[in-house]
Design a protein around this motif. Structure first.
Motif, PDB file in Angstrom:
ATOM      1  N   ASN A 120      55.611  27.029  15.193  1.00 39.63           N
ATOM      2  CA  ASN A 120      54.351  25.965  15.348  1.00 39.63           C
ATOM      3  C   ASN A 120      53.160  26.278  14.082  1.00 39.63           C
ATOM      4  N   PHE A 121      53.033  26.812  13.098  1.00 41.21           N
ATOM      5  CA  PHE A 121      52.090  26.904  11.942  1.00 41.21           C
ATOM      6  C   PHE A 121      53.245  26.154  10.728  1.00 41.21           C
ATOM      7  N   LEU A 122      54.362  25.800  11.206  1.00 41.61           N
ATOM      8  CA  LEU A 122      54.758  24.554  10.614  1.00 41.61           C
ATOM      9  C   LEU A 122      54.302  22.970  11.301  1.00 41.61           C
ATOM     10  N   ARG A 123      54.860  23.817  12.434  1.00 39.63           N
ATOM     11  CA  ARG A 123      54.640  21.946  13.304  1.00 39.63           C
ATOM     12  C   ARG A 123      53.526  21.615  13.040  1.00 39.63           C
ATOM     13  N   GLN A 124      52.262  22.246  13.109  1.00 39.41           N
ATOM     14  CA  GLN A 124      50.809  21.588  12.865  1.00 39.41           C
ATOM     15  C   GLN A 124      50.170  21.460  11.759  1.00 39.41           C
ATOM     16  N   ARG A 125      50.641  21.846  10.905  1.00 43.81           N
ATOM     17  CA  ARG A 125      49.902  21.397   9.479  1.00 43.81           C
ATOM     18  C   ARG A 125      51.172  20.397   8.997  1.00 43.81           C
ATOM     19  N   ARG A 126      52.092  19.610   9.980  1.00 42.30           N
ATOM     20  CA  ARG A 126      53.218  19.258   9.405  1.00 42.30           C
ATOM     21  C   ARG A 126      52.560  17.572   8.098  1.00 42.30           C
ATOM     22  N   GLY A 127      52.742  18.028   6.922  1.00 39.63           N
ATOM     23  CA  GLY A 127      52.454  16.749   6.096  1.00 39.63           C
ATOM     24  C   GLY A 127      51.369  17.324   5.108  1.00 39.63           C
ATOM     25  N   SER A 128      50.696  18.813   5.089  1.00 37.74           N
ATOM     26  CA  SER A 128      50.485  19.316   4.023  1.00 37.74           C
ATOM     27  C   SER A 128      50.301  20.457   3.617  1.00 37.74           C
ATOM     28  N   PHE A 129      51.800  20.212   3.540  1.00 36.51           N
ATOM     29  CA  PHE A 129      52.765  20.986   3.018  1.00 36.51           C
ATOM     30  C   PHE A 129      53.085  20.602   1.416  1.00 36.51           C
ATOM     31  N   SER A 130      52.592  21.861   0.175  1.00 34.39           N
ATOM     32  CA  SER A 130      53.533  21.133  -1.336  1.00 34.39           C
ATOM     33  C   SER A 130      54.703  22.024  -1.188  1.00 34.39           C
ATOM     34  N   LEU A 131      55.614  21.732  -2.081  1.00 32.19           N
ATOM     35  CA  LEU A 131      56.536  22.198  -2.804  1.00 32.19           C
ATOM     36  C   LEU A 131      56.562  23.422  -2.894  1.00 32.19           C
ATOM     37  N   GLY A 132      55.292  23.886  -3.461  1.00 28.97           N
ATOM     38  CA  GLY A 132      55.314  25.084  -3.752  1.00 28.97           C
ATOM     39  C   GLY A 132      54.644  26.191  -2.913  1.00 28.97           C
ATOM     40  N   SER A 133      54.057  25.183  -1.781  1.00 29.93           N
ATOM     41  CA  SER A 133      53.794  26.519  -0.749  1.00 29.93           C
ATOM     42  C   SER A 133      54.868  27.043   0.710  1.00 29.93           C
ATOM     43  N   LEU A 134      55.655  25.877   0.552  1.00 34.70           N
ATOM     44  CA  LEU A 134      56.712  25.838   1.459  1.00 34.70           C
ATOM     45  C   LEU A 134      58.158  26.769   0.942  1.00 34.70           C
ATOM     46  N   LEU A 135      58.202  27.104  -0.317  1.00 37.07           N
ATOM     47  CA  LEU A 135      58.837  28.070  -1.188  1.00 37.07           C
ATOM     48  C   LEU A 135      58.333  28.984  -0.825  1.00 37.07           C
ATOM     49  N   SER A 136      56.554  29.553  -0.710  1.00 36.64           N
ATOM     50  CA  SER A 136      56.191  30.736  -1.009  1.00 36.64           C
ATOM     51  C   SER A 136      56.215  31.043   0.460  1.00 36.64           C
ATOM     52  N   ILE A 137      56.859  30.699   1.299  1.00 33.44           N
ATOM     53  CA  ILE A 137      56.990  31.275   2.714  1.00 33.44           C
ATOM     54  C   ILE A 137      58.222  31.498   2.628  1.00 33.44           C
ATOM     55  N   CYS A 138      58.967  30.588   2.251  1.00 36.17           N
ATOM     56  CA  CYS A 138      60.115  31.033   2.252  1.00 36.17           C
ATOM     57  C   CYS A 138      60.512  32.495   1.228  1.00 36.17           C
ATOM     58  N   LEU A 139      60.271  32.581   0.226  1.00 31.43           N
ATOM     59  CA  LEU A 139      59.872  33.724  -0.827  1.00 31.43           C
ATOM     60  C   LEU A 139      59.393  35.475   0.025  1.00 31.43           C
ATOM     61  N   ASP A 140      58.084  34.972   0.668  1.00 26.26           N
ATOM     62  CA  ASP A 140      57.902  35.831   1.711  1.00 26.26           C
ATOM     63  C   ASP A 140      58.813  36.221   2.905  1.00 26.26           C
ATOM     64  N   VAL A 141      59.950  35.625   3.628  1.00 24.37           N
ATOM     65  CA  VAL A 141      60.861  35.801   4.170  1.00 24.37           C
ATOM     66  C   VAL A 141      62.055  36.731   4.326  1.00 24.37           C
ATOM     67  N   SER A 142      61.917  36.417   2.693  1.00 28.46           N
ATOM     68  CA  SER A 142      63.388  36.606   1.602  1.00 28.46           C
ATOM     69  C   SER A 142      62.647  38.459   2.056  1.00 28.46           C
ATOM     70  N   GLU A 143      61.087  38.277   1.494  1.00 32.90           N
ATOM     71  CA  GLU A 143      61.560  39.286   0.592  1.00 32.90           C
ATOM     72  C   GLU A 143      61.336  40.820   1.082  1.00 32.90           C
ATOM     73  N   GLY A 144      60.665  40.492   3.226  1.00 32.10           N
ATOM     74  CA  GLY A 144      60.880  41.134   3.667  1.00 32.10           C
ATOM     75  C   GLY A 144      62.271  41.298   4.499  1.00 32.10           C
ATOM     76  N   MET A 145      63.316  40.739   4.249  1.00 32.81           N
ATOM     77  CA  MET A 145      64.512  40.969   4.780  1.00 32.81           C
ATOM     78  C   MET A 145      65.380  41.383   3.317  1.00 32.81           C
ATOM     79  N   GLU A 146      65.288  41.785   2.415  1.00 31.84           N
ATOM     80  CA  GLU A 146      65.329  42.055   1.695  1.00 31.84           C
ATOM     81  C   GLU A 146      65.117  43.708   2.053  1.00 31.84           C
ATOM     82  N   HIS A 147      64.093  44.471   1.941  1.00 29.09           N
ATOM     83  CA  HIS A 147      63.972  45.583   2.539  1.00 29.09           C
ATOM     84  C   HIS A 147      64.702  45.590   3.667  1.00 29.09           C
ATOM     85  N   LEU A 148      64.888  44.962   4.606  1.00 28.97           N
ATOM     86  CA  LEU A 148      65.848  45.306   6.213  1.00 28.97           C
ATOM     87  C   LEU A 148      66.907  45.860   5.694  1.00 28.97           C
TER      88      LEU A 148
END
Length: 644
Positions: A465-493
Motif C-alpha cells: 500500500n505504501f508503494l501504491r499510495q506514493r506512486r510517482g514520488s520515489f527516486s531510484l535511491g529510495s527504491l534501492l533503500s527499500i530493497c536493501l532493508d528487506v534483504s538485510e532482514g532476510m539475511e538475518h533469517l
C-alpha cells in the motif's frame, strides 16, 4: 550416571573479558571433554576447582584459529575457538595434533546441534575488532563459511572408532574422578569486568529488569542469550537488560558516538543531510565494504558545485604497522574518533569542517526481543485497544498499548484460521529473532480465545500500500533503500536457518522513519486458508514461488531468494501485481517454460540483472541473501544512474 570422558589435557585459555591482550590474559587450565560438557579447571595439582563449563548443546562452532602473524604470548602456539551463545572461548593447544584432536572431537559431538553457525570468524577478536574482516561488533556475522565436517588446517582424518578409543584408554591408567566444583564458576573474578555503555534509556518493566540510562556504564555479569544480558549498575543493582541497548566501551567501537549511524546507507545519508541543510553537517556510516567506513559531509557552497553539495569520503587505513586512519594522507590518526575530532577543527582537504553530527538526535530506541527476559506470555488485561488497522489472513489487526505505554499491533486470531498449538511453540523461537529490519514479535496471549499475537507497531502499514499510495514520488535511491532493508532482514533469517515461505511486499511493513521491515516470517506453515493451499495440501502464493515449490513443495532459503526477486519487481513497479494478466495455473506453466517477469521501467539494467539472478532455474545457482545485500549496497554506494 556421569557422561563418558572423551578427552582430558592441560591447555591454555585466553580470558574472555579482557580488553587488552597481554601474557596475563593466558591461564593454564585442565580441560575435560565429555559427551555433554566442555569443562575447565584450575590446574593446581594439590586442589582443583571448576572455573567454567559449557553444555555441548550450546556450542555453535568449534574450529582452529588462523594466526595472521600475531604474536601469541604463551608457550602453546596452536589456537582453536569454541563459540557458544554470544561468547567465543579461545584455547591454545601445545601441538598441531593436539589441536586437531580437540577440534575434530568437538565437531563430532556438536554435529546434531540446532544452533550450529553457517559462518565463523577464522581469526581472533582482539582489542575491539575482528582481525579477519575488521568488523568492530563482537556479534557481527562471520566472514567465512563454516565446515562442520572438516579440519581447515589439513585434510580430514577418519574418525577414531569409539571402541578403539575406549581400548586405548584402557591401556592407560583410568582417569581420576572429576574434581569438586567451587563457588567460583568462571574466570570472571580474576578478569577485568566487561563494561558497556547504554545507547538508549530502558525503563525496566519487570521486577527482574535493570533500568538503563542513556550514556550510563554497566558491568555485564552474564550474557544469558543473544538478546538479553544480566548487568550491574553503579549502585550495585542487578537485573536483565536488552543486549541491543548497550555497546562495548572501547575506542574502536564507533556505535557509542553520536556521529556514527550504523543503519544508514548512502541514499539515506543524503536525505538526512539535505533535510538538516546545515553547513558542515556530517554522518559517519558503514561503507558497502564490510569493516570500512564513510564520512558523508554537507557543504552549502562547495567549490565548483555552484551551490550545496554532499561529499562522501572513505576512511582509509595505512599499510603496515602500526595501523593508522586518514581522510587526507598528511593527517594520520591511531583511531577513527581521533580523526573525527581533528576534522571538527580543520577541514584539511575536505569540502568543510565536520561541524554538526546528524542522525542520532531524537533517535527512537530499537525493539526488544520480548518485553523482558524469558517473557513469552502477555497478560491480556495489560492490553488496551485503540483502533482497527485492517484485516489480515489470520484475523483483525488493531493498534493498541501494552501497560498503557508501549504502542503495539495486536492480531486477534480468528477461530479456525491457524494451527494454534504449533504456532505458540514456534513463537518462542520467533521472538528470539531480533533485528532492525524484522518486525519484532513481543509475545502472545494464549490462555484464552481468541489468541492474540502482539508485535511491533509500524505506522505506515504494509509496503504494498505504501508503494501504491506514493506512486510517482520515489527516486531510484529510495527504491534501492527499500530493497536493501528487506534483504538485510532476510539475511538475518537466512543466517539463523529460518525460512519465510511467503516473502512479498504485502508481508513487509513500513515505520514512521520509512524503514521497511520483514513481517510474518514462517507464518504460512500455520495457515488454514484455501487461498494458500494447493490440491496437494502445500501452502504457497504461486506468483511469488519458484518452480521447486509449486512442482515439488521444496522450500529453502533459495526459494525465499526467488520471492525476493519478485518483491524487487513489485518495488520497481511501485506496487503492481506480478503476472497481472495471468491466472495461477497459467503462471505455473509460464515459469516452468522459462518465462520471467519483464524489466520495470524504473529499474536500470544492472538492477534487473539482480532480479534475474534471483529467478535462476536451479536453486543452488541463485545468490544468498548476504550476496544480495552486497549487490544492493554497491548499487546504492555508486553514483545512481538515471532510469534506462
Amino acid at each position: 550416571m556421569s557422561a563418558r570422558l572423551l578427552l582430558e589435557e592441560m591447555l591454555i585459555k585466553r580470558s574472555q573479558q579482557k580488553k587488552r591482550t597481554s601474557p596475563l590474559n593466558y591461564k593454564e587450565r585442565l580441560f575435560v571433554l565429555t559427551q555433554s560438557q566442555l569443562t575447565y579447571y584450575d590446574g593446581r595439582r594439590e586442589r582443583k576447582f571448576r572455573r567454567g563449563s559449557i553444555e555441548l548443546s550450546r556450542i555453535r562452532c568449534a574450529e582452529i584459529v588462523k594466526n595472521g602473524g600475531e604474536i601469541i604470548p604463551c608457550q602453546n602456539k596452536y589456537p582453536f575457538q569454541v563459540v557458544y551463545d554470544t561468547n567465543t572461548l579461545y584455547v591454545f593447544a601445545p601441538s598441531h595434533d593436539s589441536r586437531s584432536l580437540w577440534v575434530q572431537s568437538l565437531k563430532g559431538e556438536i554435529k546434531d546441534n540446532a544452533v550450529v553457525s553457517a559462518k565463523f570468524h577464522p581469526q581472533f577478536w582482539q582489542e575491539g575488532a575482528w582481525l579477519c574482516c575488521r568488523q568492530v561488533e563482537k556479534q557481527a556475522p562471520g566472514c567465512e563459511e563454516y565446515n562442520l565436517f572438516g579440519d581447515i588446517s589439513r585434510k580430514p582424518l577418519p574418525p577414531i572408532p569409539r571402541e578403539e578409543r575406549s581400548k586405548n584408554k584402557k591401556q592407560r591408567r583410568p582417569p581420576p574422578p572429576l574434581p569438586p566444583e567451587s563457588d567460583d564458576d568462571d574466570d570472571d573474578k580474576e578478569e577485568e569486568e566487561e563494561v558497556m555503555v547504554a545507547l538508549y534509556d530502558f525503563p525496566g518493566t519487570e521486577p527482574h529488569d535493570l533500568s538503563l540510562v542513556k550514556g550510563g556504564e554497566y558491568v555485564i555479569l552474564d550474557k544469558c542469550d543473544v538478546n538479553w544480558y544480566k548487568a550491574r549498575n553503579q549502585f550495585s543493582e542487578e537485573g536483565y537488560i536488552p543486549s541491543n541497548y548497550v555497546t562495548e566501551k572501547t575506542s574502536a567501537n564507533l556505535v557509542q558516538f553520536v556521529w556514527f549511524s550504523k543503519q544508514v546507507n548512502r541514499n539515506k545519508a543524503e536525505e538526512l543531510l539535505r533535510k538538516e541543510d546545515t553547513e558542515g553537517a556530517f554522518i559517519v556510516r558503514d561503507s558497502s565494504t564490510p569493516g570500512t567506513y564513510t564520512v558523508s559531509l554537507y557543504a552549502k557552497s562547495a567549490p565548483g558545485e555552484g551551490g550545496a553539495a554532499i561529499k562522501h569520503y572513505h576512511i582509509k587505513e595505512s599499510q603496515g604497522s602500526p595501523l593508522h586512519f586518514y581522510l587526507a594522507e598528511k593527517h594520520l590518526f591511531s583511531s577513527i574518533p581521533e580523526l573525527i575530532e581533528y576534522h571538527k577543527h580543520n577541514a584539511a582537504g575536505l569540502v568543510a569542517r565536520l561541524r554538526y553530527p546528524v542522525g542520532k538526535q531524537d533517535k527512537s530506541a530499537p525493539s526488544t526481543a520480548g518485553f523482558s527476559y524469558e517473557k513469552w506470555e502477555i497478560n491480556r488485561s495489560e492490553l488496551t485497544f485503540m483502533k482497527d488497522l485492517g484485516s489480515g489472513q489470520f484475523g483483525v489487526v488493531r493498534l493498541g498499548k501494552w501497560r498503557a505505554q508501549h504502542r503495539v499491533a495486536i492480531k486477534a486470531i480468528r477461530e479456525g484460521a491457524m494451527y494454534e498449538e504449533d504456532f505458540i511453540e514456534e513463537a518462542k523461537i520467533m521472538m528470539r529473532l531480533s533485528h532492525p529490519k524484522l518486525v519484532q514479535l513481543y509475545g502472545v496471549c494464549s490462555q484464552q480465545k481468541p489468541i492474540y499475537i502482539v508485535t511491533e507497531f509500524m505506522e505506515h502499514g504494509c509496503l504494498l500500500n505504501f508503494l501504491r499510495q506514493r506512486r510517482g514520488s520515489f527516486s531510484l535511491g529510495s527504491l534501492l533503500s527499500i530493497c536493501l532493508d528487506v534483504s538485510e532482514g532476510m539475511e538475518h533469517l537466512e543466517a539463523n536457518g529460518f525460512l519465510h515461505r511467503d516473502l512479498a511486499s504485502r508481508n513487509c511493513l513500513v515505520n514512521d522513519s520509512l524503514v521497511v521491515k520483514v513481517s510474518d516470517f514462517g507464518m504460512t506453515r500455520y495457515v488454514l486458508d484455501d487461498q494458500y493451499t494447493s490440491s496437494l495440501g502445500a501452502k504457497f502464493p504461486v506468483k511469488w514461488s519458484p518452480p521447486e515449490v509449486f512442482n515439488f513443495c521444496k522450500y529453502s532459503s533459495k526459494s525465499d531468494v526467488w520471492s525476493y526477486g519478485v518483491l524487487m519487481w513489485e518495488v520497481f513497479t511501485e506496487g503492481r501485481m506480478p503476472f497481472e494478466q495471468n491466472q495461477n495455473h497459467e503462471v505455473v506453466t509460464l515459469v516452468t517454460r522459462g518465462h520471467r517477469l519483464y524489466r520495470p521501467k524504473m529499474a536500470p539494467t544492472a538492477i534487473y540483472d539482480i532480479m534475474q539472478l534471483s529467478w535462476l532455474e536451479t536453486p543452488g545457482d541463485r545468490p544468498s541473501f548476504s550476496q544480495l545485500c552486497l549487490m544492493i549496497s554497491d548499487a546504492l554506494e555508486s553514483e545512481t544512474p538515471p532510469p534506462n
